[in-house]
Scaffold this active site. Sequence first.
Site, PDB file in Angstrom:
ATOM      1  CB  CYS A 174      79.037 -59.526 -39.741  1.00 44.64           C
ATOM      2  SG  CYS A 174      80.582 -59.416 -38.646  1.00 44.64           S
ATOM      3  CB  ALA A 231      87.548 -56.820 -36.703  1.00 44.15           C
ATOM      4  CD1 TRP A 263      53.668 -61.002 -13.719  1.00 41.52           C
ATOM      5  CD2 TRP A 263      55.588 -60.895 -12.279  1.00 41.52           C
ATOM      6  NE1 TRP A 263      53.674 -60.769 -12.323  1.00 41.52           N
ATOM      7  CE2 TRP A 263      54.931 -60.254 -11.398  1.00 41.52           C
ATOM      8  CE3 TRP A 263      57.178 -60.909 -11.932  1.00 41.52           C
ATOM      9  CZ2 TRP A 263      55.759 -60.426  -9.624  1.00 41.52           C
ATOM     10  CZ3 TRP A 263      57.758 -60.432 -11.229  1.00 41.52           C
ATOM     11  CH2 TRP A 263      56.846 -59.988  -9.834  1.00 41.52           C
TER      12      TRP A 263
END
Length: 443
Positions: free
Chosen positions: A42, A10, A432
Amino acid sequence: MNYLILGANAAGMSAAVRILKFDKTANITVLEKSDVVSFGACGIPYYVGGEFKDIEQMTARSLAEFTKIGIDVRCFHTVTGLDAASKTVSAVNAEQQTQTFTYDKLLIAVGASPVQPPIQGLKTQNVFTMHSKRDAQLIVDQLEQVQNVVVIGNGFIGIEASEALREQGKNVTLIGLSGRVLETIFDAEISAILEESLQRHGVNLRNSEMVTELVSEQGRVHHVVSNLGQYPADMVIVAAGFKPNTDFLASSGLTLSEQGAIVIDAQCQTNLPDVYAAGDCATVPHRISGTAYIPLATTANKLGRIVGEVMAGQPSQFVGTLGSSGIRVFDIEAGRTGITELEAQQQNIDYGTVWIKDKNHTDYVAAQSEMWVKLIYERSTRRLLGGQVCGAYLGGAVHRVDALAVAVYSGITVEELGFMDFIYAPPFARTWNVLNIAGNVAK
Ligand SMILES: Cc1cc2nc3c(=O)[nH]c(=O)nc-3n(C[C@H](O)[C@H](O)[C@H](O)COP(=O)(O)OP(=O)(O)OC[C@H]3O[C@@H](n4cnc5c(N)ncnc54)[C@H](O)[C@@H]3O)c2cc1C
């Protein structure tokens, strides 16, 4: 300019591609000890769990693709030493010959390896780590002959391995030294929910327990002995943490952290001139803690990109990690960002916390589920320092952590979070949003 990169995954390959973008005449050589490049580990737990069949889907870019764009990747070259004074690196190739490579600029991106805990009988053929492409292939090849699996280590990979093997119908015992799962990642409230999910799905969870010996019969592990019991095993997965691959740098003059990671700044520069490091072998600048060792692909890719730009003369620098990460544990998902309550204590921060349980969306829309939120904030400034969210898999918990990451990054207060303009529509949230509620509870 001669760029030498150590490690073809990576961090290393992200950097290589980025160098080429900004330095069209770059001469890039990558030394890689295996024959695997750009492989996303992963995905291994999901491959082992049978969620996809083609192991090549975990390869982001093939060796041929890198060769085509002019990056010279030398596989089976294990780097054994660095002499920064003469700007040379020594490596042993597949024929066991030692070769010397010179550089103008060097990137060390050699990653980390699974820790081998001091357990008697560990080197046996049905004992695996879950780290490489080869590990994944070996585990899957043996699955049919296996019924009882013992997983050692109750962190990310131990839990992901347990889920995968349970999904494959195996009897799984998960043994961890820590008193709760993911102790360094989540606070106790979230660990408890994840543990409930593991147990509800049939994992024999054994926290605060130490494996001492693997007992073999005819060359294969037969059972696992701990300080508290014995467990039958046809397969053992060792997931006891990671250690940076920096042993070969011991006499290089590089500054290493207490974990053995190469210490870098926001431009991935080490203490040695023209020597850079990134990914699992290095520390990472942290927005709250200053610096940290957090081996994650998200960081390796980002720092790989930054360091490639810096090496090619660009003024890029990393904004700092928040240690954001997430996990699925069967039908539950959880994520975290910023610092946990435990980390706030370790850093002597005067903090406050919020812990609430609510619902992910309106009750008249299908698949409503519970959602838990934990916030950590600085008491004097009310600034948000970290957050963890947990809920039903695909119910929106982990993506709310992404919103919290932006909030922590921006340094907003709990009051501002309480009135942040999050979406309300019945299938996605209540009027909310849980994050609004958590912010308002802190008042
Ligand atoms: C099972 C598993 C699941 C994961 N899941 C996630 C996840 O969900 N999210 C996330 O962010 N991260 C995850 N990670 C972590 C992620 O895979 C790593 O952070 C990432 O691969 C690090 O990249 P890297 O390039 O720094 O190092 P590595 O990927 O370790 O690559 C280093 C390379 O250097 C080579 N090398 C080592 N020593 C030498 C030497 N002496 N000479 C030459 N070459 C050498 C190695 O062979 C390797 O190819 C997971 C890891 C595993 C194992």
